[in-house]
Design a protein around this motif. Structure first.
Motif, PDB file in Angstrom:
ATOM      1  N   ALA A  12       9.389  23.168  38.840  1.00  0.00           N
ATOM      2  CA  ALA A  12      10.676  23.050  39.526  1.00  0.00           C
ATOM      3  C   ALA A  12      10.486  23.260  41.031  1.00  0.00           C
ATOM      4  CB  ALA A  12      11.652  24.092  38.984  1.00  0.00           C
ATOM      5  N   ASP A  13      11.298  22.571  41.824  1.00  0.00           N
ATOM      6  CA  ASP A  13      11.290  22.775  43.277  1.00  0.00           C
ATOM      7  C   ASP A  13      12.395  23.738  43.681  1.00  0.00           C
ATOM      8  OD1 ASP A  13       9.280  20.714  44.007  1.00  0.00           O
ATOM      9  OD2 ASP A  13      10.760  19.388  43.095  1.00  0.00           O
ATOM     10  N   LEU A  14      13.445  23.782  42.876  1.00  0.00           N
ATOM     11  CA  LEU A  14      14.611  24.610  43.202  1.00  0.00           C
ATOM     12  C   LEU A  14      15.157  25.210  41.910  1.00  0.00           C
ATOM     13  CD1 LEU A  14      16.347  22.034  45.579  1.00  0.00           C
ATOM     14  CD2 LEU A  14      15.459  24.258  46.303  1.00  0.00           C
ATOM     15  N   VAL A  15      15.508  26.482  41.966  1.00  0.00           N
ATOM     16  CA  VAL A  15      16.053  27.138  40.773  1.00  0.00           C
ATOM     17  C   VAL A  15      17.403  27.771  41.105  1.00  0.00           C
ATOM     18  CG1 VAL A  15      15.688  28.953  39.054  1.00  0.00           C
ATOM     19  CG2 VAL A  15      13.756  27.552  39.783  1.00  0.00           C
ATOM     20  N   ARG A  16      18.321  27.608  40.173  1.00  0.00           N
ATOM     21  CA  ARG A  16      19.687  28.096  40.357  1.00  0.00           C
ATOM     22  C   ARG A  16      19.976  29.204  39.341  1.00  0.00           C
ATOM     23  NH1 ARG A  16      24.394  24.710  38.615  1.00  0.00           N
ATOM     24  NH2 ARG A  16      22.741  23.238  38.134  1.00  0.00           N
ATOM     25  N   VAL A  17      20.786  30.139  39.791  1.00  0.00           N
ATOM     26  CA  VAL A  17      21.121  31.308  38.960  1.00  0.00           C
ATOM     27  C   VAL A  17      22.643  31.445  38.927  1.00  0.00           C
ATOM     28  CG1 VAL A  17      20.899  33.830  38.837  1.00  0.00           C
ATOM     29  CG2 VAL A  17      18.975  32.464  39.667  1.00  0.00           C
ATOM     30  N   ALA A  18      23.184  31.684  37.761  1.00  0.00           N
ATOM     31  CA  ALA A  18      24.638  31.853  37.650  1.00  0.00           C
ATOM     32  C   ALA A  18      25.060  33.197  38.233  1.00  0.00           C
ATOM     33  CB  ALA A  18      25.057  31.774  36.188  1.00  0.00           C
ATOM     34  N   VAL A  19      26.115  33.169  39.044  1.00  0.00           N
ATOM     35  CA  VAL A  19      26.669  34.421  39.578  1.00  0.00           C
ATOM     36  C   VAL A  19      28.158  34.462  39.193  1.00  0.00           C
ATOM     37  CG1 VAL A  19      27.016  35.826  41.657  1.00  0.00           C
ATOM     38  CG2 VAL A  19      25.011  34.354  41.499  1.00  0.00           C
ATOM     39  N   PRO A  20      28.425  34.902  37.956  1.00  0.00           N
ATOM     40  CA  PRO A  20      29.809  34.824  37.469  1.00  0.00           C
ATOM     41  C   PRO A  20      30.633  36.086  37.689  1.00  0.00           C
ATOM     42  CG  PRO A  20      28.300  35.216  35.649  1.00  0.00           C
ATOM     43  CD  PRO A  20      27.473  35.220  36.893  1.00  0.00           C
ATOM     44  N   SER A  21      30.046  37.156  38.240  1.00  0.00           N
ATOM     45  CA  SER A  21      30.785  38.424  38.321  1.00  0.00           C
ATOM     46  C   SER A  21      30.202  39.294  39.437  1.00  0.00           C
ATOM     47  CB  SER A  21      30.629  39.175  36.994  1.00  0.00           C
ATOM     48  OG  SER A  21      29.262  39.505  36.810  1.00  0.00           O
ATOM     49  N   PRO A  22      30.931  40.315  39.867  1.00  0.00           N
ATOM     50  CA  PRO A  22      30.363  41.235  40.875  1.00  0.00           C
ATOM     51  C   PRO A  22      29.059  41.880  40.395  1.00  0.00           C
ATOM     52  CG  PRO A  22      32.735  41.543  40.709  1.00  0.00           C
ATOM     53  CD  PRO A  22      32.355  40.603  39.605  1.00  0.00           C
ATOM     54  N   ALA A  23      28.945  42.181  39.094  1.00  0.00           N
ATOM     55  CA  ALA A  23      27.699  42.775  38.577  1.00  0.00           C
ATOM     56  C   ALA A  23      26.549  41.778  38.722  1.00  0.00           C
ATOM     57  CB  ALA A  23      27.882  43.178  37.115  1.00  0.00           C
ATOM     58  N   ALA A  24      26.852  40.505  38.448  1.00  0.00           N
ATOM     59  CA  ALA A  24      25.809  39.467  38.585  1.00  0.00           C
ATOM     60  C   ALA A  24      25.418  39.299  40.054  1.00  0.00           C
ATOM     61  CB  ALA A  24      26.314  38.143  38.014  1.00  0.00           C
ATOM     62  N   LEU A  25      26.402  39.489  40.939  1.00  0.00           N
ATOM     63  CA  LEU A  25      26.099  39.391  42.370  1.00  0.00           C
ATOM     64  C   LEU A  25      25.138  40.513  42.794  1.00  0.00           C
ATOM     65  CD1 LEU A  25      26.543  38.054  45.110  1.00  0.00           C
ATOM     66  CD2 LEU A  25      28.610  39.443  45.381  1.00  0.00           C
ATOM     67  N   ASP A  26      25.386  41.717  42.278  1.00  0.00           N
ATOM     68  CA  ASP A  26      24.458  42.830  42.582  1.00  0.00           C
ATOM     69  C   ASP A  26      23.054  42.491  42.079  1.00  0.00           C
ATOM     70  OD1 ASP A  26      26.450  44.271  43.724  1.00  0.00           O
ATOM     71  OD2 ASP A  26      26.880  45.499  41.944  1.00  0.00           O
ATOM     72  N   ALA A  27      23.007  41.927  40.862  1.00  0.00           N
ATOM     73  CA  ALA A  27      21.705  41.563  40.289  1.00  0.00           C
ATOM     74  C   ALA A  27      21.054  40.463  41.131  1.00  0.00           C
ATOM     75  CB  ALA A  27      21.889  41.089  38.850  1.00  0.00           C
ATOM     76  N   PHE A  28      21.879  39.509  41.581  1.00  0.00           N
ATOM     77  CA  PHE A  28      21.340  38.407  42.396  1.00  0.00           C
ATOM     78  C   PHE A  28      20.655  38.960  43.640  1.00  0.00           C
ATOM     79  CE2 PHE A  28      21.613  35.200  45.732  1.00  0.00           C
ATOM     80  CZ  PHE A  28      21.092  34.089  45.094  1.00  0.00           C
ATOM     81  N   SER A  29      21.273  39.972  44.223  1.00  0.00           N
ATOM     82  CA  SER A  29      20.707  40.598  45.412  1.00  0.00           C
ATOM     83  C   SER A  29      19.320  41.179  45.114  1.00  0.00           C
ATOM     84  CB  SER A  29      21.679  41.683  45.889  1.00  0.00           C
ATOM     85  OG  SER A  29      21.085  42.467  46.856  1.00  0.00           O
ATOM     86  N   ALA A  30      19.198  41.837  43.948  1.00  0.00           N
ATOM     87  CA  ALA A  30      17.895  42.418  43.557  1.00  0.00           C
ATOM     88  C   ALA A  30      16.887  41.313  43.238  1.00  0.00           C
ATOM     89  CB  ALA A  30      18.093  43.321  42.348  1.00  0.00           C
TER      90      ALA A  30
END
Ligand code: SF4
Length: 353
Positions: free
Chosen positions: A49-67
């Motif tokens: 893959a050249d680009l990978v996307r991650v679902a950010v459906p909630s504030p908790a997921a946003l915190d995880a995205f940051s990590a």
């Protein structure tokens, strides 16, 4: 028709312009499971893959995205629906791109805030137009998510973004119907130089989904339309990347490893061609050097295909002619077909490397 689009930057990857068609995928882990998500992102990049996307459906997921962001050096895209604040948060946490369906966010003043944030962080945006989340006004106007309705939505948003002074965005127009996807993307490509992210959405399991993706995405890429794409399958996303690479290879958009040209066999074949081809394919998987290798069952099309390939084996009755760069270099006995061809492949791969 090859359609040159404007260049859009997503971290270290460019979409459009003169860049190669990029392959995307998306994690299927719970984003809040940071370890699993990081591992899957790495697997997808390793798979090609050249680009990978991650679902950010909630504030908790946003915190995880940051990590997660802190552990991944390659580009990372955040997939946002409904809540503009999650898009703003993902951009502030280092997303290289956010995918939003304006039809799901609805309020243009909120979308403008996302654009402002993307501009500030030099990130990109994908405007996703999907048959499943089309604006209700357009559905009423056209009687459903028709080709015209999807294209009108895409062009409206495309123009709103450009009028607002932001052009680091791509557009996707997706339908689970192959013909609708093809027609809508063709129409949009005629009207705009914005890069297109291709996909046949909700294509189902690999059983039919692979065929839908190959036809839908492949037809457009063959037209010269599309700058990046994701195969969507109800399967491990690594399978999506593998198929995406095959689509690129079949269309000559990526040249890596062996392309084996072999016939379906018929009543004229004297050897077990299927086993021979499978063995050669299995034992050459590790080779990255681009090579075409023809393995053909008889003299009807065998010598012609073998001549055109880098290496070719045209089988006869108990013996085969081995071709290298269009010329017969020797005759091989049946028991040596695989071993000698593998040796020739290894030599040529090393020489061309
Ligand atoms: S190349 Fe020969 S063996 Fe292979 S399918 Fe054609 S006719 Fe049959």
């Amino acid at each position: 028709m090859y359609k040159k689009t404007r260049e859009v930057r997503v971290g270290s990857v460019c979409i459009g312009g003169d860049s190669r068609v990029s392959i995307q995928s998306m994690t299927s882990t719970k984003t809040t499971d940071i370890e699993k998500t990081v591992n899957q992102i790495k697997q997808l990049y390793t798979a090609g893959a050249d680009l990978v996307r991650v679902a950010v459906p909630s504030p908790a997921a946003l915190d995880a995205f940051s990590a997660i962001r802190k552990q991944i050096s390659k580009p990372l895209i955040a997939d946002i629906h409904f809540d503009y604040k999650l898009a703003l948060g993902a951009l502030r946490q280092g997303a290289d791109k956010v995918r939003i369906n304006p039809g799901n966010i609805k309020d243009w003043s909120k979308v403008k805030l996302i654009i402002d944030e993307a501009q500030k962080s030099q990130a990109a945006i994908r405007i996703g137009v999907n048959s499943g989340s089309l604006e209700s006004g357009l559905k009423r106007k056209y009687g459903g998510p028709t080709i015209e309705a999807l294209v009108e939505s895409a062009i409206n948003h495309n123009n709103m973004f450009l009028d607002y002074g932001f052009d680091n965005f791509v557009v996707s127009i997706k339908s689970s119907r192959v013909k609708t996807t093809i027609a809508a993307n063709r129409l949009f490509a005629q009207a705009s130089d914005t890069p297109l992210h291709l996909g046949v959405t909700e294509a189902g399991t690999p059983n039919l989904g692979e065929v839908k993706a190959a036809i839908g995405i492949g037809s457009l890429l063959n037209d010269g339309i599309g700058d990046t794409f994701r195969v969507t399958l109800t399967a491990d996303p690594v399978v999506e990347v593998a198929l995406a690479l095959k689509i690129c290879k079949a269309l000559g958009l990526r040249k890596e490893g062996l392309e084996i040209i072999s016939c379906p066999t018929c009543g004229r074949t004297h050897s077990d061609l299927i086993s021979i081809v499978n063995e050669v394919e299995q034992k050459t998987k590790h080779i990255k050097t681009p090579l075409t290798v023809a393995i053909m069952g008889c003299v009807v099309n065998g010598p012609g295909e073998a001549e055109e390939a880098d290496l070719g084996l045209a089988l006869g009755k108990g013996r085969a002619a081995l071709f290298r760069n269009g010329k017969v270099i020797r005759t091989i006995e049946e028991e040596d077909y695989v071993q000698i061809l593998l040796q020739e492949i290894a030599n040529m791969a090393a020489k061309n490397n």
